[in-house]
Write a protein that holds these residues in place. Structure first.
Motif, short mmCIF file in Angstrom:
data_model
loop_
_atom_site.label_atom_id
_atom_site.label_comp_id
_atom_site.label_asym_id
_atom_site.label_seq_id
_atom_site.Cartn_x
_atom_site.Cartn_y
_atom_site.Cartn_z
N VAL A 166 17.32 -19.50 101.20
CA VAL A 166 18.85 -19.26 102.09
C VAL A 166 18.92 -20.08 103.60
O VAL A 166 19.63 -20.26 104.24
CB VAL A 166 19.27 -17.88 101.50
CG1 VAL A 166 20.50 -17.59 102.25
CG2 VAL A 166 19.76 -17.75 100.84
N GLU A 167 17.93 -19.70 103.87
CA GLU A 167 18.05 -19.68 105.84
C GLU A 167 17.79 -20.79 106.50
O GLU A 167 17.82 -21.50 106.90
CB GLU A 167 16.46 -18.45 106.13
CG GLU A 167 17.40 -17.07 106.12
CD GLU A 167 16.40 -16.68 107.04
OE1 GLU A 167 14.90 -16.42 108.16
OE2 GLU A 167 17.17 -15.40 107.12
N ARG B 132 17.82 -16.10 91.15
CA ARG B 132 18.24 -15.82 91.68
C ARG B 132 19.27 -16.97 92.84
O ARG B 132 20.30 -16.30 94.48
CB ARG B 132 17.58 -14.85 93.49
CG ARG B 132 17.40 -13.61 92.19
CD ARG B 132 15.74 -12.47 93.36
NE ARG B 132 15.89 -12.75 94.79
CZ ARG B 132 15.60 -12.15 94.91
NH1 ARG B 132 14.49 -11.35 94.51
NH2 ARG B 132 15.94 -11.33 96.48
N GLU C 289 22.37 -16.87 94.46
CA GLU C 289 22.63 -17.74 96.80
C GLU C 289 22.63 -18.58 97.12
O GLU C 289 22.75 -18.83 98.02
CB GLU C 289 21.39 -16.61 97.01
CG GLU C 289 21.08 -15.07 96.69
CD GLU C 289 20.61 -14.23 97.32
OE1 GLU C 289 20.50 -14.20 98.07
OE2 GLU C 289 19.40 -13.22 96.24
N ARG D 231 15.06 -15.69 100.73
CA ARG D 231 14.92 -15.61 101.90
C ARG D 231 15.12 -16.93 102.85
O ARG D 231 16.14 -17.05 103.19
CB ARG D 231 14.82 -14.19 102.56
CG ARG D 231 14.64 -14.35 103.92
CD ARG D 231 14.84 -12.65 104.03
NE ARG D 231 13.22 -12.61 104.53
CZ ARG D 231 12.32 -11.60 103.46
NH1 ARG D 231 13.36 -10.76 102.98
NH2 ARG D 231 11.01 -11.72 103.54
N GLU D 232 13.38 -17.24 102.61
CA GLU D 232 13.66 -18.79 103.27
C GLU D 232 14.26 -19.89 102.84
O GLU D 232 14.84 -20.58 103.73
CB GLU D 232 12.34 -18.84 102.94
CG GLU D 232 10.88 -18.52 103.49
CD GLU D 232 11.26 -18.83 105.05
OE1 GLU D 232 10.65 -20.09 105.58
OE2 GLU D 232 11.16 -17.94 106.07
N ASP E 131 10.98 -12.24 96.95
CA ASP E 131 12.50 -11.85 97.95
C ASP E 131 11.68 -13.37 99.22
O ASP E 131 12.98 -13.10 99.67
CB ASP E 131 12.37 -10.44 98.42
CG ASP E 131 12.32 -9.73 97.52
OD1 ASP E 131 13.16 -9.86 96.40
OD2 ASP E 131 11.60 -8.39 97.24
N SER E 132 11.17 -13.03 99.47
CA SER E 132 10.85 -13.97 100.87
C SER E 132 10.43 -15.38 100.83
O SER E 132 11.53 -16.46 101.37
CB SER E 132 9.45 -13.86 101.59
OG SER E 132 8.31 -14.45 100.45
#
Length: 223
Positions: free
Chosen positions: A49-50, A73, A77, A46-47, A42-43
């Motif tokens: 994508v950001e 994923r 994403e 997120r990293e 998950d992290s």
């Protein structure tokens, strides 16, 4: 252009061991710019994508589904993300799984820091990069059952478009050689190699060296 003007590859480092991440960051200091870290699926997503890194350096086995789940994923994403697997595992199943999931390369944790930085730059440039003993796993997987009958039937016609020299260059590209290495092996200039590669990409209607390597592997053009 000075050394300071060279843009370092921006990397997100994904591994569930913080000590290992710290070691990699230290070893690659000055060779790449680590813009983010993560220790689980998950992290990691997120990293990426950001931070929108140039390359994602990820382990295969992670909490929450592992490298394959991250790749799955990211395809949804962050579809432009370029991923290089860095793992202690050299199990053929692990190698094939992450490559099929979309990783552009796979190297083991025994790799030297300078070689790892070079692998990251090559993945950034759309190359397919593998530790030497792992390349055979990938070529075997894509040449046995991966090529559709129609693609195999069309390969002869596709190859007929290429000159003998272009076919030589194609095979060297598929084996992972750099332009300068191909030039040395064939006794031609780097610019001539680049011209041949451009011609092959145009004739086969491909866009990158990564696509070219996979195309050759699927058609059993590499020994």
């Amino acid at each position: 252009m000075t050394e300071q003007d060279v843009q370092l590859p921006r990397v997100v480092l994904v591994d569930d061991h913080a000590i290992f991440r710290a070691g990699v960051r230290a070893e690659l200091d000055g060779l790449v710019e680590v813009v983010g870290e993560a220790g689980d699926v998950d992290s990691a997503v997120r990293e990426v994508v950001e931070r929108t890194p140039d390359v994602v350096l990820l382990d295969v086995h992670l909490p929450g589904g592992g490298g394959v789940e991250i790749l799955r994923r990211l395809a949804l994403e962050a579809p432009g993300a370029k991923c290089l697997a860095l793992s202690v595992s050299d199990d053929p199943e692990d190698v094939i799984a992450v490559i099929r999931a979309g990783a552009r390369g796979y190297v083991t944790k025994t790799i030297a820091p300078a070689e790892l930085a070079d692998a990251i730059r090559r993945v950034q440039d759309d190359d397919a990069v593998f530790s030497p003993r792992l390349a055979g796993f990938v070529l075997d997987a894509f040449s046995s059952g991966a090529a559709a009958p129609a693609a195999a039937a069309a390969s002869d016609a596709d190859l007929d478009q290429l000159t003998p020299r272009e076919r030589e260059v194609l095979r060297h590209i598929a084996r992972g050689y750099l332009y300068k290495e191909i030039a040395q092996r064939l006794g031609i200039s780097v610019k001539t190699v680049e011209a041949h590669v451009s011609a092959v990409l145009r004739k086969l209607q491909l866009s990158t060296r990564h696509e070219l390597s996979r195309w050759a592997a699927e058609r059993r053009l590499v020994d």
